[in-house]
Design a protein around this motif. Sequence first.
Motif, mmCIF file in Angstrom:
data_model
loop_
_atom_site.group_PDB
_atom_site.id
_atom_site.type_symbol
_atom_site.label_atom_id
_atom_site.label_comp_id
_atom_site.label_asym_id
_atom_site.label_seq_id
_atom_site.Cartn_x
_atom_site.Cartn_y
_atom_site.Cartn_z
ATOM 1 N N ILE A 194 2.000 5.490 -3.258
ATOM 2 C CA ILE A 194 3.439 5.497 -3.047
ATOM 3 C C ILE A 194 3.683 6.623 -2.060
ATOM 4 C CG2 ILE A 194 5.707 5.873 -4.060
ATOM 5 C CD1 ILE A 194 4.553 4.873 -6.718
ATOM 6 N N ILE A 195 4.430 6.327 -1.010
ATOM 7 C CA ILE A 195 4.633 7.299 0.053
ATOM 8 C C ILE A 195 6.123 7.499 0.283
ATOM 9 C CG2 ILE A 195 4.229 7.794 2.493
ATOM 10 C CD1 ILE A 195 1.716 5.951 2.192
ATOM 11 N N CYS A 196 6.542 8.758 0.318
ATOM 12 C CA CYS A 196 7.922 9.116 0.640
ATOM 13 C C CYS A 196 7.870 9.957 1.916
ATOM 14 C CB CYS A 196 8.567 9.880 -0.511
ATOM 15 S SG CYS A 196 10.309 10.271 -0.213
ATOM 16 N N LEU A 197 8.120 9.328 3.049
ATOM 17 C CA LEU A 197 8.016 10.052 4.323
ATOM 18 C C LEU A 197 9.043 11.160 4.478
ATOM 19 C CD1 LEU A 197 7.121 7.227 6.858
ATOM 20 C CD2 LEU A 197 5.667 9.050 6.002
ATOM 21 N N PRO A 198 10.326 10.944 4.127
ATOM 22 C CA PRO A 198 11.287 12.040 4.310
ATOM 23 C C PRO A 198 10.911 13.304 3.530
ATOM 24 C CG PRO A 198 12.453 9.990 3.943
ATOM 25 C CD PRO A 198 10.995 9.723 3.689
ATOM 26 N N ASN A 199 10.318 13.135 2.355
ATOM 27 C CA ASN A 199 9.924 14.285 1.538
ATOM 28 C C ASN A 199 8.464 14.669 1.729
ATOM 29 O OD1 ASN A 199 12.471 14.622 0.370
ATOM 30 N ND2 ASN A 199 12.062 13.038 -1.124
ATOM 31 N N ARG A 240 11.318 1.857 -4.411
ATOM 32 C CA ARG A 240 11.168 0.392 -4.395
ATOM 33 C C ARG A 240 9.731 -0.080 -4.227
ATOM 34 N NH1 ARG A 240 15.291 -1.079 0.011
ATOM 35 N NH2 ARG A 240 16.183 0.980 -0.060
ATOM 36 N N GLN A 241 8.788 0.839 -4.014
ATOM 37 C CA GLN A 241 7.392 0.426 -3.840
ATOM 38 C C GLN A 241 6.776 -0.077 -5.129
ATOM 39 O OE1 GLN A 241 4.865 3.077 -1.571
ATOM 40 N NE2 GLN A 241 6.595 3.640 -0.285
ATOM 41 N N GLY A 242 7.381 0.211 -6.251
ATOM 42 C CA GLY A 242 6.918 -0.333 -7.519
ATOM 43 C C GLY A 242 5.835 0.493 -8.182
ATOM 44 N N LYS A 243 5.201 -0.135 -9.150
ATOM 45 C CA LYS A 243 4.206 0.542 -9.978
ATOM 46 C C LYS A 243 2.822 0.417 -9.351
ATOM 47 C CE LYS A 243 6.930 -0.302 -14.091
ATOM 48 N NZ LYS A 243 7.007 -0.883 -15.422
ATOM 49 N N GLU A 279 1.961 3.354 -19.707
ATOM 50 C CA GLU A 279 1.165 2.137 -19.844
ATOM 51 C C GLU A 279 0.114 2.010 -18.750
ATOM 52 O OE1 GLU A 279 3.785 -1.213 -20.196
ATOM 53 O OE2 GLU A 279 4.979 -0.231 -21.744
ATOM 54 N N GLY A 280 -0.469 3.131 -18.331
ATOM 55 C CA GLY A 280 -1.531 3.114 -17.327
ATOM 56 C C GLY A 280 -1.049 2.880 -15.914
ATOM 57 N N GLN A 281 0.247 3.044 -15.664
ATOM 58 C CA GLN A 281 0.817 2.839 -14.338
ATOM 59 C C GLN A 281 1.669 4.040 -13.960
ATOM 60 O OE1 GLN A 281 2.738 -0.991 -13.861
ATOM 61 N NE2 GLN A 281 1.570 -1.823 -15.561
ATOM 62 N N ALA A 282 1.878 4.216 -12.659
ATOM 63 C CA ALA A 282 2.721 5.302 -12.174
ATOM 64 C C ALA A 282 3.728 4.736 -11.185
ATOM 65 C CB ALA A 282 1.867 6.365 -11.494
ATOM 66 N N TRP A 283 4.944 5.320 -11.190
ATOM 67 C CA TRP A 283 5.975 4.892 -10.260
ATOM 68 C C TRP A 283 7.008 6.003 -10.110
ATOM 69 C CZ3 TRP A 283 5.456 3.256 -15.228
ATOM 70 C CH2 TRP A 283 6.545 3.348 -16.079
#
Length: 126
Positions: free
Chosen positions: A102-107, A91-94, A74-78
Amino acid sequence: MKRLFADKKRRADLIVIASLLLLALALYLILGALRTVGGEVVVRVDGVETERHALTENGTYPLNGGSNILVIGEGQAWLTEANCPDLLCVRQGKIRYTGQSIICLPNRLTVTVEGGESDGVDAAVG
């Protein structure tokens, strides 16, 4: 005399508070109106681009060797899954507006929306 001064001070405080609230509301509305819906998400691991998907490509994409799962719909990414301990990236959402991430520091993973709507003007270089 003291009472009169206290009333003037309270009135001045209320005016300042109301002015700041109106300014914050105006900035919120202006910045909301200037947002553009992005065209694609760019996935980077360690700062190196690894994947690029259009926001119109609905699907589920394993990222970073399967440590994160990206969903586009639906035009969003998460992110729906991650193997990091705190799951903040999930948990950062769409996201859907140009510049959102959206940032994943450990990875060491970032998913950023880019390529918003164009205003029809191309810059000439030369």
